[in-house]
Write a protein that holds these residues in place. Structure first.
Motif, short mmCIF file in Angstrom:
data_model
loop_
_atom_site.label_atom_id
_atom_site.label_comp_id
_atom_site.label_asym_id
_atom_site.label_seq_id
_atom_site.Cartn_x
_atom_site.Cartn_y
_atom_site.Cartn_z
N ASN A 249 29.78 -53.77 26.74
CA ASN A 249 28.61 -54.42 26.14
C ASN A 249 27.44 -54.42 27.14
O ASN A 249 26.30 -54.07 26.79
CB ASN A 249 28.95 -55.84 25.73
CG ASN A 249 27.75 -56.59 25.17
OD1 ASN A 249 27.18 -56.20 24.16
ND2 ASN A 249 27.35 -57.65 25.84
N LEU A 250 27.73 -54.84 28.40
CA LEU A 250 26.67 -54.83 29.41
C LEU A 250 26.15 -53.42 29.66
O LEU A 250 24.93 -53.18 29.72
CB LEU A 250 27.20 -55.43 30.72
CG LEU A 250 27.53 -56.92 30.70
CD1 LEU A 250 28.15 -57.33 32.03
CD2 LEU A 250 26.29 -57.75 30.41
N LYS A 251 27.07 -52.47 29.78
CA LYS A 251 26.68 -51.09 30.04
C LYS A 251 25.87 -50.52 28.88
O LYS A 251 24.86 -49.85 29.09
CB LYS A 251 27.94 -50.26 30.29
CG LYS A 251 27.66 -48.80 30.61
CD LYS A 251 28.97 -48.06 30.83
CE LYS A 251 28.72 -46.57 31.09
NZ LYS A 251 29.98 -45.83 31.26
N ASN A 252 26.33 -50.82 27.66
CA ASN A 252 25.64 -50.30 26.48
C ASN A 252 24.23 -50.85 26.38
O ASN A 252 23.27 -50.11 26.11
CB ASN A 252 26.45 -50.64 25.23
CG ASN A 252 25.80 -50.10 23.96
OD1 ASN A 252 25.11 -50.82 23.26
ND2 ASN A 252 26.07 -48.84 23.66
N SER B 18 19.16 -58.74 34.38
CA SER B 18 19.46 -60.10 34.83
C SER B 18 20.45 -60.82 33.92
O SER B 18 20.75 -61.99 34.14
CB SER B 18 18.16 -60.91 34.90
OG SER B 18 17.54 -60.97 33.63
N GLN B 19 20.94 -60.11 32.87
CA GLN B 19 21.95 -60.65 31.93
C GLN B 19 21.47 -61.94 31.28
O GLN B 19 22.23 -62.89 31.10
CB GLN B 19 23.27 -60.87 32.65
CG GLN B 19 23.89 -59.60 33.22
CD GLN B 19 25.25 -59.84 33.83
OE1 GLN B 19 25.82 -60.92 33.70
NE2 GLN B 19 25.77 -58.83 34.50
N MET B 20 20.18 -61.95 30.92
CA MET B 20 19.64 -63.11 30.22
C MET B 20 19.40 -62.81 28.73
O MET B 20 18.88 -63.64 28.00
CB MET B 20 18.33 -63.55 30.87
CG MET B 20 18.50 -63.96 32.32
SD MET B 20 16.96 -64.59 33.03
CE MET B 20 16.76 -66.13 32.13
N GLY B 21 19.77 -61.59 28.31
CA GLY B 21 19.66 -61.25 26.90
C GLY B 21 20.93 -61.65 26.17
O GLY B 21 21.73 -62.49 26.62
N GLU B 22 21.11 -61.08 25.01
CA GLU B 22 22.34 -61.35 24.25
C GLU B 22 23.54 -60.81 25.04
O GLU B 22 23.54 -59.65 25.47
CB GLU B 22 22.24 -60.66 22.89
CG GLU B 22 23.43 -60.95 22.00
CD GLU B 22 23.31 -60.22 20.67
OE1 GLU B 22 22.68 -60.77 19.74
OE2 GLU B 22 23.82 -59.10 20.59
N ARG B 23 24.59 -61.64 25.17
CA ARG B 23 25.72 -61.22 25.99
C ARG B 23 27.02 -61.77 25.41
O ARG B 23 27.02 -62.69 24.60
CB ARG B 23 25.56 -61.70 27.43
CG ARG B 23 25.53 -63.20 27.60
CD ARG B 23 25.33 -63.57 29.06
NE ARG B 23 25.37 -65.01 29.28
CZ ARG B 23 24.30 -65.80 29.19
NH1 ARG B 23 23.11 -65.28 28.89
NH2 ARG B 23 24.40 -67.11 29.41
N ARG C 246 27.05 -53.10 16.68
CA ARG C 246 27.32 -52.91 18.11
C ARG C 246 28.79 -53.14 18.42
O ARG C 246 29.36 -52.45 19.28
CB ARG C 246 26.45 -53.86 18.93
CG ARG C 246 24.96 -53.55 18.84
CD ARG C 246 24.21 -54.17 20.01
NE ARG C 246 24.30 -55.62 20.02
CZ ARG C 246 23.49 -56.42 19.34
NH1 ARG C 246 22.54 -55.90 18.57
NH2 ARG C 246 23.62 -57.73 19.41
N LEU C 247 29.42 -54.08 17.73
CA LEU C 247 30.86 -54.30 17.93
C LEU C 247 31.67 -53.06 17.55
O LEU C 247 32.61 -52.69 18.25
CB LEU C 247 31.32 -55.51 17.11
CG LEU C 247 31.05 -56.89 17.71
CD1 LEU C 247 31.53 -57.97 16.77
CD2 LEU C 247 31.73 -57.04 19.06
N GLN C 248 31.30 -52.43 16.45
CA GLN C 248 32.01 -51.22 16.05
C GLN C 248 31.80 -50.11 17.06
O GLN C 248 32.73 -49.34 17.37
CB GLN C 248 31.52 -50.78 14.66
CG GLN C 248 31.90 -51.71 13.54
CD GLN C 248 33.41 -51.86 13.38
OE1 GLN C 248 34.17 -50.90 13.61
NE2 GLN C 248 33.86 -53.06 13.02
N LEU D 122 32.74 -65.04 22.88
CA LEU D 122 31.60 -65.63 22.20
C LEU D 122 30.37 -64.73 22.36
O LEU D 122 30.12 -64.20 23.44
CB LEU D 122 31.29 -67.02 22.77
CG LEU D 122 30.09 -67.77 22.17
CD1 LEU D 122 30.34 -68.11 20.73
CD2 LEU D 122 29.79 -69.01 22.99
N ILE D 123 29.63 -64.56 21.29
CA ILE D 123 28.40 -63.76 21.31
C ILE D 123 27.23 -64.73 21.48
O ILE D 123 26.84 -65.42 20.53
CB ILE D 123 28.25 -62.93 20.03
CG1 ILE D 123 29.46 -62.02 19.84
CG2 ILE D 123 26.96 -62.09 20.08
CD1 ILE D 123 29.46 -61.26 18.54
#
Length: 574
Positions: free
Chosen positions: A180-183, A470-475, A85-87, A63-64
């Motif tokens: 995704n997190l790293k990017n 803090s991983q509170m953005g889009e994840r 970003r998925l590509q 889920l995005i």
């Protein structure tokens, strides 16, 4: 023989019945050509469906999730659409290095090793991995318009071993989450570092601009635009001072002229007064008087005359005086007057007249005295006489003081004029200096504006960086992890058999139609009549013996057994 008489039938029903009977005769006649290819094709399809290995597929759903903190408070620096970003993440995950590591880790595609190159095996694994976006109708937060957006995606991997398929699918989903997190963190960090570098460069630009402005001010300290009004006011003040000084010079000049006029009417020497109050002549005046008397007497009397001798003694008693330029001028004046007087006397009287003779003698003596005075050096040099008259001395002092004041005023006018010209040059060069100064100030203002803007962006980038850390953005959130498949995903054996059956029927019909079209045999009476052009008188039917019927029966049984066997094999394969 049995005779045959052709009948001509009319009507649509009769024609259709004849066509159906004809087709049925073809089917019966070409049943071998129909059945054999059809059975072969169906058998092959069944074998293929039975031989193909089972392929298992394991899928996970990610889920995005949108940013938790509202965008009005913190703006993310990770830009671009989700699909983009998925590509990008897909290309990173499906890179050669990562796929080769997965292949070696789980010992995948052992059956292909040695027969295919590493690149071909990696490409085969890429084909086995599927990423499918899940889209939904949403309202855009920016434009407030409905549209389609990707809210999730499924990631699947297929292979022959269900356990390995599940493990590989879990590894792939983990790689997607990690990438995704790293990017996002790398993009946020990259934006922050870039803005920090830009801010340092802008800080250096501001320092350089301030240094240039300071140097420019030092070089043109008196020509700056800020001092334009002050310079103009100073010029006006200097102009007034110059005018005032010129008026002062004019007034002092007039005063000097007046004092000189007063001085000309005053004798520099002080006169002596007798006891009875009469003014006595000064020695110089007395000498002048005696000299005049001496000249008069010398013109009428001889040098031995007692009066002449007495005047001469008095002159010697007073002391021999040196001739002055005034004496010469006085004698020249007297000589001119005497010439005029002599000319008038000569017009009235004869040359023997006593007055004419006397005038001639006085003229001769004046000429001799003028020539003698002209030869004396003392006449050419002024006589230094110290005035003794207090009024004369006072006027002289006032005139000298006025001269000094005039010179001082002239010097001040000169200084004020130079100062005025200096300020005038400043005012004249101010527009050129202002143009350069404005350019430097404009560069400095632009640098400050850029610095302030970059500072604000850096603060926003720092917030966005903290948001991503803090991983509170889009994840990405794994909502449906991959599980071990309980049955193969492919091949669909029933579908293959049905397709094989359809192909078998088509193949049999094709072979039968080809055999019928290529057979040149004549099988009907009307065909024979059409080919020969003659009417057919009779037809002899096929006569079958007992042995023929027995052989035909055995052949039918053999075909039926073969078909039953193939059908059984196909059913067992299914």
């Amino acid at each position: 023989m049995q005779s045959f008489q052709p009948q001509y039938m009319n009507g649509l029903h009769v024609q259709e019945t004849a066509d159906i009977r004809r087709y049925w005769d073809v089917v019966k006649r070409r049943r071998i050509h129909f059945l054999v290819p059809a059975l072969i094709a169906f058998t092959l399809s069944v074998i293929i469906a039975f031989v193909l290995p089972p392929v298992y597929k394991s899928s996970g759903t990610i889920l995005i999730e949108a940013q938790e903190i509202p965008r009005e408070f913190v703006t993310s620096t990770v830009t671009g659409y989700v699909e983009e970003r998925l590509q990008i993440i897909t290309q990173l995950v499906l890179s050669r290095t990562k796929l080769l590591e997965i292949i070696k880790r789980f010992n995948l595609y052992d059956d292909l090793a040695g027969r295919y190159t590493t690149e071909e095996i990696i490409e085969k694994m890429r084909e086995d991995i599927t990423m499918k976006p899940i889209q939904a109708e949403v309202v855009s937060p920016d434009s407030r318009r409905p549209g389609t957006a990707t809210i999730a995606f499924t990631l699947s991997y297929e292979g022959k071993d269900p356990a390995k398929v599940t493990q590989v699918a879990n590894v792939l989903t983990s790689l997607y989450l990690e990438e995704n997190l790293k990017n996002r963190e790398e993009k946020a960090q990259g934006t922050f570092d870039f803005l920090e570098t830009q801010l340092a460069e802008l800080r250096r630009e501001i320092v350089d601009a301030e240094k240039k402005i300071a140097e420019f001010k030092n070089q043109h300290i008196s020509q700056l635009p800020e001092l334009m009004q002050l310079n103009l006011q100073t010029m006006e003040r200097l102009e007034r001072e110059i005018d005032a000084k010129r008026e002062q010079i004019k007034s002092l000049t007039n005063r000097k002229i007046y004092l000189e006029g007063q001085l000309a009417t005053i004798d520099p020497m002080t006169y002596m007064v007798s006891p009875d109050g009469k003014r006595l002549m000064s020695p110089e005046d007395e000498v002048k008087f005696l000299k005049n008397e001496y000249l008069k007497l010398s013109a009428t009397l001889s040098q031995t005359h007692p009066d002449v001798i007495s005047l001469k003694k008095r002159l010697e008693a007073l002391g021999k005086e040196e001739a002055t330029p005034d004496d010469l001028q006085e004698r020249q004046r007297q000589l001119k007057e005497k010439k005029t007087q002599l000319a008038l006397l000569e017009e009235q009287f004869s040359s023997q007249h006593p007055d004419v003779v006397k005038a001639q003698k006085e003229l001769m003596q004046l000429k001799a005295h003028v020539e003698a005075l002209s030869k004396e050096e003392s006449v050419l040099e002024p006589k230094n006489q110290v005035p003794t008259n207090p009024s004369y001395i006072s006027l002289q002092t006032q005139i000298a003081s006025t001269d000094m004041e005039i010179e001082s005023a002239k010097e001040e006018v000169g200084l004020l004029t130079k100062k005025y010209e200096r300020y005038q040059r400043r005012v004249e060069t101010t527009p050129q200096v202002e143009q350069q100064y404005r350019a430097l100030q404009r560069d400095y203002a632009n640098a400050q504006a850029k610095y302030q803007e970059t500072t604000n962006r850096l603060l926003a980038a720092r917030e966005a960086k903290g948001l991503e850390e803090s991983q509170m953005g889009e994840r990405f959130t794994l909502i449906d992890p991959p599980v071990m498949p309980e049955k193969p995903d492919s091949p669909n054996r029933l579908a293959i058999a049905i397709v094989g059956l359809v192909l078998a029927i088509g193949t049999g019909m094709g072979f039968g139609a080809v055999a019928e079209c290529t057979d040149q045999s004549v099988r009907r009476v009307d065909e024979l009549a059409r080919i020969t052009g003659y009417p057919v008188l009779g037809a002899i039917p096929l006569i079958r013996t007992k042995e023929d019927r027995s052989r035909k029966r055995r052949r039918k049984l053999a075909w039926a057994g073969t078909a039953a066997g193939l059908l059984f094999v196909g059913l067992m394969g299914l």
